[in-house]
Scaffold this motif. Structure first.
Motif, PDB file in Angstrom:
ATOM      1  N   THR A 127       0.862  -1.179   0.000  1.00  0.00           N
ATOM      2  CA  THR A 127       0.000   0.000   0.000  1.00  0.00           C
ATOM      3  C   THR A 127       0.897   1.227   0.000  1.00  0.00           C
ATOM      4  O   THR A 127       2.037   1.176   0.468  1.00  0.00           O
ATOM      5  N   PRO A 128       0.398   2.359  -0.502  1.00  0.00           N
ATOM      6  CA  PRO A 128       1.240   3.544  -0.652  1.00  0.00           C
ATOM      7  C   PRO A 128       1.835   4.075   0.653  1.00  0.00           C
ATOM      8  O   PRO A 128       2.997   4.457   0.686  1.00  0.00           O
TER       9      PRO A 128
ATOM     10  N   CYS B 114       2.574   2.537   3.476  1.00  0.00           N
ATOM     11  CA  CYS B 114       3.124   1.480   4.329  1.00  0.00           C
ATOM     12  C   CYS B 114       4.648   1.580   4.411  1.00  0.00           C
ATOM     13  O   CYS B 114       5.347   1.412   3.403  1.00  0.00           O
ATOM     14  N   ALA B 115       5.170   1.829   5.612  1.00  0.00           N
ATOM     15  CA  ALA B 115       6.617   1.936   5.798  1.00  0.00           C
ATOM     16  C   ALA B 115       7.307   0.589   5.583  1.00  0.00           C
ATOM     17  O   ALA B 115       8.384   0.522   4.975  1.00  0.00           O
ATOM     18  N   SER B 116       6.695  -0.490   6.059  1.00  0.00           N
ATOM     19  CA  SER B 116       7.282  -1.823   5.857  1.00  0.00           C
ATOM     20  C   SER B 116       7.333  -2.175   4.376  1.00  0.00           C
ATOM     21  O   SER B 116       8.264  -2.841   3.926  1.00  0.00           O
ATOM     22  N   CYS B 117       6.323  -1.710   3.624  1.00  0.00           N
ATOM     23  CA  CYS B 117       6.301  -1.978   2.179  1.00  0.00           C
ATOM     24  C   CYS B 117       7.473  -1.277   1.491  1.00  0.00           C
ATOM     25  O   CYS B 117       8.098  -1.841   0.591  1.00  0.00           O
ATOM     26  N   ARG B 118       7.777  -0.057   1.920  1.00  0.00           N
ATOM     27  CA  ARG B 118       8.922   0.664   1.340  1.00  0.00           C
ATOM     28  C   ARG B 118      10.215  -0.086   1.630  1.00  0.00           C
ATOM     29  O   ARG B 118      11.096  -0.187   0.765  1.00  0.00           O
TER      30      ARG B 118
ATOM     31  N   ALA C  42      -2.302  -2.927  -3.256  1.00  0.00           N
ATOM     32  CA  ALA C  42      -3.527  -3.500  -2.691  1.00  0.00           C
ATOM     33  C   ALA C  42      -4.621  -2.461  -2.530  1.00  0.00           C
ATOM     34  O   ALA C  42      -5.809  -2.790  -2.591  1.00  0.00           O
ATOM     35  N   ALA C  43      -4.246  -1.192  -2.344  1.00  0.00           N
ATOM     36  CA  ALA C  43      -5.247  -0.135  -2.200  1.00  0.00           C
ATOM     37  C   ALA C  43      -5.904   0.164  -3.545  1.00  0.00           C
ATOM     38  O   ALA C  43      -7.121   0.355  -3.618  1.00  0.00           O
TER      39      ALA C  43
ATOM     40  N   ALA D 296      -3.432  -7.630   5.091  1.00  0.00           N
ATOM     41  CA  ALA D 296      -2.489  -6.650   5.620  1.00  0.00           C
ATOM     42  C   ALA D 296      -1.360  -6.460   4.619  1.00  0.00           C
ATOM     43  O   ALA D 296      -1.130  -7.302   3.747  1.00  0.00           O
ATOM     44  N   ALA D 297      -0.661  -5.347   4.763  1.00  0.00           N
ATOM     45  CA  ALA D 297       0.473  -5.072   3.887  1.00  0.00           C
ATOM     46  C   ALA D 297       1.712  -4.884   4.756  1.00  0.00           C
ATOM     47  O   ALA D 297       1.601  -4.367   5.869  1.00  0.00           O
TER      48      ALA D 297
END
Length: 164
Positions: A26-27, A29-33, A55-56, A69-70
């Protein structure tokens, strides 16, 4: 990509990954980055692609793959999900997911948060016990529902194994 896979992607909006890893992010999301930066540093051999899906923006694809969850990473081998990781992932975990996708075998250790499943089961058993001892049908029903909810991922894996 086959014609059928391209048609599926056009109609449903999500890429069909026969063998590879889907990375749901998701845009904000710190963990996604963090996971995205690790993916960028990985040696890209092209054998096992990692495909990122927002996902968003693509909620239908996230729902179809049961992403709650992301970040969530799903490893597929010949179109069958063989491993899943929700939450932050290291380069080692990404390598294990790619290996699982390439080899078609599940990871040696569980990628599901075991503590959460155990906590759900303990809460359900406490509710069941209190419900039985106090003759409160509502607690028994709620406890049974939580047991089913906690064990649902295991049942899904058993079903996938039997349909291979």
């Amino acid at each position: 990509m086959t014609h059928q896979q391209a048609r599926h992607e056009r109609e449903h909006g999500d890429p069909v990954v026969r063998t590879g890893v889907l990375f749901f992010s998701t845009p904000g999301c710190a963990s996604c980055r963090t996971v995205r930066s690790i993916i960028a540093r990985l040696d890209d051999t092209g054998e096992v692609p990692i495909v990122e899906i927002d996902a968003a923006a693509d909620a239908a694809s996230a729902a179809r793959h049961r992403v709650l969850a992301a970040p969530t990473l799903l490893a597929f081998h010949q179109g069958i999900e063989v491993a899943r990781r929700t939450g932050p992932a290291s380069a080692e975990v990404l390598g294990e997911l790619r290996a699982a996708a390439a080899g078609g075998t599940a990871l040696g250790r569980s990628t599901a948060p075991r503590g959460l499943v155990v906590l759900r089961l303990l809460a359900a058993l406490v509710l069941l016990l209190v419900g039985v001892l106090t003759a409160t049908p509502t607690l028994v029903v709620v406890g049974a529902v939580i047991v089913i909810w906690a064990l649902a991922p295991l049942a899904h894996k058993v079903y996938e194994f039997r349909t291979r």
